[in-house]
Design a protein around this motif. Structure first.
Motif, PDB file in Angstrom:
ATOM      1  N   TYR A 181      39.795  20.818  63.185  1.00 58.00           N
ATOM      2  CA  TYR A 181      40.760  20.068  62.394  1.00 58.00           C
ATOM      3  C   TYR A 181      41.387  20.951  61.308  1.00 58.00           C
ATOM      4  CZ  TYR A 181      43.046  16.577  59.572  1.00 58.00           C
ATOM      5  OH  TYR A 181      43.998  15.882  58.870  1.00 58.00           O
ATOM      6  N   GLN A 182      40.601  21.793  60.679  1.00 59.95           N
ATOM      7  CA  GLN A 182      41.145  22.660  59.634  1.00 59.95           C
ATOM      8  C   GLN A 182      42.175  23.637  60.213  1.00 59.95           C
ATOM      9  OE1 GLN A 182      40.596  22.098  56.309  1.00 59.95           O
ATOM     10  NE2 GLN A 182      42.372  23.462  56.173  1.00 59.95           N
ATOM     11  N   GLU A 183      41.924  24.148  61.420  1.00 59.95           N
ATOM     12  CA  GLU A 183      42.914  25.006  62.081  1.00 59.95           C
ATOM     13  C   GLU A 183      44.199  24.225  62.341  1.00 59.95           C
ATOM     14  OE1 GLU A 183      41.184  26.718  65.583  1.00 59.95           O
ATOM     15  OE2 GLU A 183      39.848  28.024  64.440  1.00 59.95           O
ATOM     16  N   PHE A 184      44.066  22.963  62.713  1.00 55.39           N
ATOM     17  CA  PHE A 184      45.225  22.100  62.924  1.00 55.39           C
ATOM     18  C   PHE A 184      46.023  21.965  61.629  1.00 55.39           C
ATOM     19  CE2 PHE A 184      46.718  17.545  62.793  1.00 55.39           C
ATOM     20  CZ  PHE A 184      47.818  17.709  63.613  1.00 55.39           C
ATOM     21  N   VAL A 185      45.337  21.651  60.544  1.00 56.99           N
ATOM     22  CA  VAL A 185      45.988  21.484  59.247  1.00 56.99           C
ATOM     23  C   VAL A 185      46.709  22.762  58.824  1.00 56.99           C
ATOM     24  CG1 VAL A 185      45.545  21.133  56.767  1.00 56.99           C
ATOM     25  CG2 VAL A 185      44.422  19.673  58.463  1.00 56.99           C
ATOM     26  N   ASP A 186      46.078  23.901  59.049  1.00 57.72           N
ATOM     27  CA  ASP A 186      46.625  25.187  58.611  1.00 57.72           C
ATOM     28  C   ASP A 186      47.666  25.770  59.563  1.00 57.72           C
ATOM     29  OD1 ASP A 186      44.927  25.028  56.427  1.00 57.72           O
ATOM     30  OD2 ASP A 186      43.401  26.339  57.315  1.00 57.72           O
ATOM     31  N   SER A 187      47.856  25.155  60.711  1.00 59.86           N
ATOM     32  CA  SER A 187      48.746  25.710  61.736  1.00 59.86           C
ATOM     33  C   SER A 187      50.104  25.022  61.731  1.00 59.86           C
ATOM     34  CB  SER A 187      48.108  25.531  63.121  1.00 59.86           C
ATOM     35  OG  SER A 187      48.214  24.168  63.526  1.00 59.86           O
ATOM     36  N   GLU A 188      50.956  25.482  62.629  1.00 55.91           N
ATOM     37  CA  GLU A 188      52.252  24.861  62.857  1.00 55.91           C
ATOM     38  C   GLU A 188      52.169  23.755  63.911  1.00 55.91           C
ATOM     39  OE1 GLU A 188      54.980  25.440  61.011  1.00 55.91           O
ATOM     40  OE2 GLU A 188      53.651  26.726  59.840  1.00 55.91           O
ATOM     41  N   CYS A 189      50.990  23.520  64.446  1.00 53.49           N
ATOM     42  CA  CYS A 189      50.790  22.441  65.417  1.00 53.49           C
ATOM     43  C   CYS A 189      51.056  21.105  64.719  1.00 53.49           C
ATOM     44  CB  CYS A 189      49.365  22.485  65.966  1.00 53.49           C
ATOM     45  SG  CYS A 189      49.026  21.243  67.228  1.00 53.49           S
ATOM     46  N   TYR A 207      45.713  13.346  67.117  1.00 49.16           N
ATOM     47  CA  TYR A 207      45.913  13.760  65.728  1.00 49.16           C
ATOM     48  C   TYR A 207      47.392  14.039  65.545  1.00 49.16           C
ATOM     49  CZ  TYR A 207      40.879  14.526  65.305  1.00 49.16           C
ATOM     50  OH  TYR A 207      39.518  14.355  65.272  1.00 49.16           O
ATOM     51  N   SER A 208      47.919  13.650  64.387  1.00 47.33           N
ATOM     52  CA  SER A 208      49.320  13.935  64.100  1.00 47.33           C
ATOM     53  C   SER A 208      49.483  14.189  62.610  1.00 47.33           C
ATOM     54  CB  SER A 208      50.209  12.762  64.520  1.00 47.33           C
ATOM     55  OG  SER A 208      51.558  13.026  64.182  1.00 47.33           O
ATOM     56  N   LYS A 209      50.361  15.118  62.284  1.00 46.77           N
ATOM     57  CA  LYS A 209      50.692  15.372  60.888  1.00 46.77           C
ATOM     58  C   LYS A 209      51.692  14.341  60.372  1.00 46.77           C
ATOM     59  CE  LYS A 209      49.528  20.233  60.861  1.00 46.77           C
ATOM     60  NZ  LYS A 209      50.020  21.608  60.873  1.00 46.77           N
ATOM     61  N   ASN A 213      34.689  14.452  65.430  1.00 47.99           N
ATOM     62  CA  ASN A 213      35.023  15.580  66.295  1.00 47.99           C
ATOM     63  C   ASN A 213      34.683  16.899  65.612  1.00 47.99           C
ATOM     64  OD1 ASN A 213      36.102  14.133  68.489  1.00 47.99           O
ATOM     65  ND2 ASN A 213      37.969  13.792  67.339  1.00 47.99           N
ATOM     66  N   THR A 214      33.941  17.716  66.320  1.00 40.04           N
ATOM     67  CA  THR A 214      33.650  19.044  65.807  1.00 40.04           C
ATOM     68  C   THR A 214      34.575  20.089  66.416  1.00 40.04           C
ATOM     69  OG1 THR A 214      31.969  19.352  67.527  1.00 40.04           O
ATOM     70  CG2 THR A 214      31.223  18.520  65.380  1.00 40.04           C
ATOM     71  N   THR A 215      35.223  19.723  67.511  1.00 40.77           N
ATOM     72  CA  THR A 215      36.178  20.619  68.147  1.00 40.77           C
ATOM     73  C   THR A 215      37.357  19.819  68.651  1.00 40.77           C
ATOM     74  OG1 THR A 215      36.494  22.309  69.841  1.00 40.77           O
ATOM     75  CG2 THR A 215      35.013  20.518  70.400  1.00 40.77           C
ATOM     76  N   LEU A 216      38.509  20.427  68.675  1.00 42.05           N
ATOM     77  CA  LEU A 216      39.728  19.782  69.158  1.00 42.05           C
ATOM     78  C   LEU A 216      40.163  20.394  70.477  1.00 42.05           C
ATOM     79  CD1 LEU A 216      41.746  19.333  65.839  1.00 42.05           C
ATOM     80  CD2 LEU A 216      40.166  17.767  66.954  1.00 42.05           C
ATOM     81  N   ILE A 217      39.190  20.610  71.325  1.00 40.45           N
ATOM     82  CA  ILE A 217      39.417  21.117  72.678  1.00 40.45           C
ATOM     83  C   ILE A 217      38.761  20.134  73.631  1.00 40.45           C
ATOM     84  CG2 ILE A 217      38.963  23.021  74.278  1.00 40.45           C
ATOM     85  CD1 ILE A 217      38.857  24.873  71.817  1.00 40.45           C
ATOM     86  N   ALA A 218      39.488  19.717  74.659  1.00 40.05           N
ATOM     87  CA  ALA A 218      38.983  18.687  75.550  1.00 40.05           C
ATOM     88  C   ALA A 218      37.995  19.187  76.579  1.00 40.05           C
ATOM     89  CB  ALA A 218      40.153  17.982  76.266  1.00 40.05           C
ATOM     90  N   PHE A 219      38.128  20.472  76.977  1.00 42.59           N
ATOM     91  CA  PHE A 219      37.347  20.935  78.146  1.00 42.59           C
ATOM     92  C   PHE A 219      36.922  22.350  77.941  1.00 42.59           C
ATOM     93  CE2 PHE A 219      37.376  22.497  82.629  1.00 42.59           C
ATOM     94  CZ  PHE A 219      36.417  21.647  83.134  1.00 42.59           C
TER      95      PHE A 219
END
Length: 156
Positions: free
Chosen positions: A95-103, A118-120, A150-156
């Protein structure tokens, strides 16, 4: 103040166009979509056919819309991440990578039924929550700072 990060809900475990139903009101064309590792198949002769997505690639919104709207499919694991600029597309694992990214938007499907978004953009979260209630998705709830498991934001 509790911050809403996204939503989670369950879709039916079966063939359908669930990604299209979920995403159809969003402006998909404005994004570049990273398709992560996953496992989903087009429905062919009432059974699993060829993979729905090319593996580990980036497609524009128009291509994604075309893929998810044409025919029914079966979702097992899905990992979609939306970026405004193709140059910023990268793997987002936390989640922190999401917050810090352009995603801007993440959609994960795990075990064919469990959807996490998740959405900004808070308006998108509200819109998808309302749409999920209307569609009758099960166990729909907001993901907040307090309840995010969620500890990871990867599905697989």
């Amino acid at each position: 103040m509790i911050r809403i990060r996204g939503i989670t809900f369950e879709i039916p475990n079966g063939y359908g166009k669930y990604l299209y139903e979920i995403l159809s009101d969003l402006e998909l064309n404005g994004f570049n979509w990273r398709i992560g590792g996953g496992e989903s198949y087009k429905k062919e002769n009432n059974t699993l056919g060829v993979p729905l997505f090319p593996s580990l690639c980036t497609v524009n919104g128009e291509t994604l819309s075309e893929i998810i709207s044409k025919e029914e499919y079966y979702l097992i694991f899905v990992d979609l991440k939306a970026f405004e600029n193709k140059l910023d597309v990268k793997e987002i694992a936390t989640y922190q990578e999401f917050v810090d990214s352009e995603c801007q938007f993440i959609l994960l499907v795990v075990d064919s039924s469990y959807v996490t978004i998740y959405s900004k953009n808070q308006n998108i979260i509200q819109q998808l929550f309302s749409k999920g209630v209307i569609a009758g998705y099960k166990n729909i709830e907001y993901i907040t700072d307090e309840n995010d498991r969620n500890t990871t934001l990867i599905a697989f």
